[in-house]
Design a protein around this motif. Structure first.
Motif, PDB file in Angstrom:
ATOM      1  N   MET A 111     102.470  51.355  12.155  1.00  0.00           N
ATOM      2  CA  MET A 111     102.433  50.147  12.967  1.00  0.00           C
ATOM      3  C   MET A 111     100.984  49.700  13.135  1.00  0.00           C
ATOM      4  SD  MET A 111     103.885  49.679  16.784  1.00  0.00           S
ATOM      5  CE  MET A 111     103.591  48.200  17.674  1.00  0.00           C
ATOM      6  N   ARG A 112     100.771  48.417  12.998  1.00  0.00           N
ATOM      7  CA  ARG A 112      99.433  47.868  13.168  1.00  0.00           C
ATOM      8  C   ARG A 112      99.106  47.753  14.644  1.00  0.00           C
ATOM      9  NH1 ARG A 112      99.568  42.569   9.498  1.00  0.00           N
ATOM     10  NH2 ARG A 112      97.402  42.436  10.097  1.00  0.00           N
ATOM     11  N   ASN A 113      97.842  47.904  14.965  1.00  0.00           N
ATOM     12  CA  ASN A 113      97.400  47.731  16.347  1.00  0.00           C
ATOM     13  C   ASN A 113      97.500  46.271  16.754  1.00  0.00           C
ATOM     14  OD1 ASN A 113      96.747  50.412  16.610  1.00  0.00           O
ATOM     15  ND2 ASN A 113      94.635  50.106  15.988  1.00  0.00           N
ATOM     16  N   LEU A 114      97.669  46.044  18.031  1.00  0.00           N
ATOM     17  CA  LEU A 114      97.650  44.681  18.553  1.00  0.00           C
ATOM     18  C   LEU A 114      96.220  44.159  18.517  1.00  0.00           C
ATOM     19  CD1 LEU A 114      99.992  45.122  21.636  1.00  0.00           C
ATOM     20  CD2 LEU A 114     100.559  44.104  19.431  1.00  0.00           C
ATOM     21  N   TRP A 115      96.090  42.847  18.367  1.00  0.00           N
ATOM     22  CA  TRP A 115      94.767  42.226  18.333  1.00  0.00           C
ATOM     23  C   TRP A 115      94.376  41.748  19.719  1.00  0.00           C
ATOM     24  CZ3 TRP A 115      95.019  38.608  13.445  1.00  0.00           C
ATOM     25  CH2 TRP A 115      94.939  39.393  12.295  1.00  0.00           C
ATOM     26  N   THR A 116      93.092  41.811  19.992  1.00  0.00           N
ATOM     27  CA  THR A 116      92.534  41.272  21.221  1.00  0.00           C
ATOM     28  C   THR A 116      92.188  39.800  20.996  1.00  0.00           C
ATOM     29  OG1 THR A 116      90.258  41.784  20.622  1.00  0.00           O
ATOM     30  CG2 THR A 116      91.509  43.509  21.784  1.00  0.00           C
ATOM     31  N   LEU A 117      91.780  39.146  22.061  1.00  0.00           N
ATOM     32  CA  LEU A 117      91.337  37.756  21.966  1.00  0.00           C
ATOM     33  C   LEU A 117      90.176  37.636  20.991  1.00  0.00           C
ATOM     34  CD1 LEU A 117      91.931  34.981  23.435  1.00  0.00           C
ATOM     35  CD2 LEU A 117      89.897  35.494  24.753  1.00  0.00           C
ATOM     36  N   ASP A 118      89.239  38.580  21.049  1.00  0.00           N
ATOM     37  CA  ASP A 118      88.095  38.555  20.134  1.00  0.00           C
ATOM     38  C   ASP A 118      88.524  38.734  18.683  1.00  0.00           C
ATOM     39  OD1 ASP A 118      86.152  38.117  22.111  1.00  0.00           O
ATOM     40  OD2 ASP A 118      85.971  40.261  22.510  1.00  0.00           O
ATOM     41  N   ASP A 119      89.515  39.597  18.444  1.00  0.00           N
ATOM     42  CA  ASP A 119      90.024  39.794  17.084  1.00  0.00           C
ATOM     43  C   ASP A 119      90.603  38.498  16.527  1.00  0.00           C
ATOM     44  OD1 ASP A 119      89.417  42.568  17.159  1.00  0.00           O
ATOM     45  OD2 ASP A 119      91.414  43.048  17.952  1.00  0.00           O
ATOM     46  N   VAL A 120      91.405  37.819  17.333  1.00  0.00           N
ATOM     47  CA  VAL A 120      92.043  36.579  16.885  1.00  0.00           C
ATOM     48  C   VAL A 120      91.001  35.479  16.684  1.00  0.00           C
ATOM     49  CG1 VAL A 120      93.751  34.805  17.456  1.00  0.00           C
ATOM     50  CG2 VAL A 120      94.232  37.201  17.950  1.00  0.00           C
ATOM     51  N   ALA A 121      90.055  35.384  17.593  1.00  0.00           N
ATOM     52  CA  ALA A 121      88.986  34.390  17.450  1.00  0.00           C
ATOM     53  C   ALA A 121      88.217  34.614  16.154  1.00  0.00           C
ATOM     54  CB  ALA A 121      88.053  34.436  18.651  1.00  0.00           C
ATOM     55  N   ALA A 122      87.918  35.864  15.836  1.00  0.00           N
ATOM     56  CA  ALA A 122      87.197  36.173  14.598  1.00  0.00           C
ATOM     57  C   ALA A 122      88.057  35.865  13.376  1.00  0.00           C
ATOM     58  CB  ALA A 122      86.773  37.644  14.604  1.00  0.00           C
ATOM     59  N   TYR A 123      89.329  36.217  13.423  1.00  0.00           N
ATOM     60  CA  TYR A 123      90.238  35.966  12.302  1.00  0.00           C
ATOM     61  C   TYR A 123      90.354  34.468  12.010  1.00  0.00           C
ATOM     62  CZ  TYR A 123      94.553  35.713   9.584  1.00  0.00           C
ATOM     63  OH  TYR A 123      95.486  35.435   8.620  1.00  0.00           O
ATOM     64  N   LEU A 124      90.502  33.674  13.077  1.00  0.00           N
ATOM     65  CA  LEU A 124      90.673  32.232  12.903  1.00  0.00           C
ATOM     66  C   LEU A 124      89.352  31.488  12.779  1.00  0.00           C
ATOM     67  CD1 LEU A 124      93.559  31.576  15.470  1.00  0.00           C
ATOM     68  CD2 LEU A 124      93.730  31.765  12.966  1.00  0.00           C
ATOM     69  N   GLY A 125      88.253  32.149  13.153  1.00  0.00           N
ATOM     70  CA  GLY A 125      86.945  31.495  13.087  1.00  0.00           C
ATOM     71  C   GLY A 125      86.765  30.428  14.150  1.00  0.00           C
ATOM     72  N   VAL A 126      87.331  30.672  15.321  1.00  0.00           N
ATOM     73  CA  VAL A 126      87.208  29.722  16.430  1.00  0.00           C
ATOM     74  C   VAL A 126      86.632  30.457  17.640  1.00  0.00           C
ATOM     75  CG1 VAL A 126      89.137  28.290  15.630  1.00  0.00           C
ATOM     76  CG2 VAL A 126      89.566  30.120  17.278  1.00  0.00           C
ATOM     77  N   PRO A 127      86.022  29.713  18.574  1.00  0.00           N
ATOM     78  CA  PRO A 127      85.519  30.355  19.798  1.00  0.00           C
ATOM     79  C   PRO A 127      86.663  30.840  20.690  1.00  0.00           C
ATOM     80  CG  PRO A 127      84.542  28.175  19.487  1.00  0.00           C
ATOM     81  CD  PRO A 127      85.639  28.312  18.486  1.00  0.00           C
ATOM     82  N   ARG A 128      86.368  31.830  21.512  1.00  0.00           N
ATOM     83  CA  ARG A 128      87.351  32.354  22.474  1.00  0.00           C
ATOM     84  C   ARG A 128      87.904  31.242  23.355  1.00  0.00           C
ATOM     85  NH1 ARG A 128      86.450  37.915  24.803  1.00  0.00           N
ATOM     86  NH2 ARG A 128      86.994  36.810  26.684  1.00  0.00           N
ATOM     87  N   ASN A 129      87.036  30.336  23.789  1.00  0.00           N
ATOM     88  CA  ASN A 129      87.478  29.258  24.675  1.00  0.00           C
ATOM     89  C   ASN A 129      88.527  28.372  24.019  1.00  0.00           C
ATOM     90  OD1 ASN A 129      85.994  30.056  26.859  1.00  0.00           O
ATOM     91  ND2 ASN A 129      84.274  28.687  26.431  1.00  0.00           N
ATOM     92  N   THR A 130      88.448  28.205  22.719  1.00  0.00           N
ATOM     93  CA  THR A 130      89.463  27.420  22.015  1.00  0.00           C
ATOM     94  C   THR A 130      90.823  28.075  22.156  1.00  0.00           C
ATOM     95  OG1 THR A 130      87.849  26.570  20.439  1.00  0.00           O
ATOM     96  CG2 THR A 130      90.171  26.505  19.768  1.00  0.00           C
ATOM     97  N   LEU A 131      90.884  29.394  22.027  1.00  0.00           N
ATOM     98  CA  LEU A 131      92.160  30.105  22.207  1.00  0.00           C
ATOM     99  C   LEU A 131      92.687  29.933  23.627  1.00  0.00           C
ATOM    100  CD1 LEU A 131      91.434  33.366  20.208  1.00  0.00           C
ATOM    101  CD2 LEU A 131      92.945  31.492  19.553  1.00  0.00           C
ATOM    102  N   TYR A 132      91.806  29.997  24.617  1.00  0.00           N
ATOM    103  CA  TYR A 132      92.229  29.778  26.011  1.00  0.00           C
ATOM    104  C   TYR A 132      92.771  28.357  26.191  1.00  0.00           C
ATOM    105  CZ  TYR A 132      90.070  34.111  27.717  1.00  0.00           C
ATOM    106  OH  TYR A 132      89.750  35.425  27.963  1.00  0.00           O
ATOM    107  N   GLN A 133      92.100  27.369  25.596  1.00  0.00           N
ATOM    108  CA  GLN A 133      92.567  25.980  25.712  1.00  0.00           C
ATOM    109  C   GLN A 133      93.916  25.797  25.032  1.00  0.00           C
ATOM    110  OE1 GLN A 133      89.402  23.582  24.110  1.00  0.00           O
ATOM    111  NE2 GLN A 133      87.989  24.109  25.763  1.00  0.00           N
TER     112      GLN A 133
END
Length: 59
Positions: free
Chosen positions: A1-23
């Motif tokens: 099973m793969r580990n869950l991603w954090t907000l920072d992981d997703v931001a890095a994967y998508l190449g967007v700032p953390r604040n964009t994910l919050y918005q």
């Protein structure tokens, strides 16, 4: 099973700032996340599926 991603992981994967994910989350857009206590966690497969469904190729 793969580990869950954090907000920072997703931001890095998508190449967007953390604040964009919050918005996106506040507007009901963006990849699905789950709250575990006070932390947001993402399933990598759901982030990848969301990415594939919401991108267009450029030439």
């Amino acid at each position: 099973m793969r580990n869950l991603w954090t907000l920072d992981d997703v931001a890095a994967y998508l190449g967007v700032p953390r604040n964009t994910l919050y918005q996106w989350r506040s507007r009901g857009a963006g990849p699905p996340a789950r709250r575990i206590g006070k932390h947001l966690r993402y399933k990598p497969s759901e982030v990848e599926a969301w990415f594939d469904a919401h991108t267009t190729e450029v030439s």
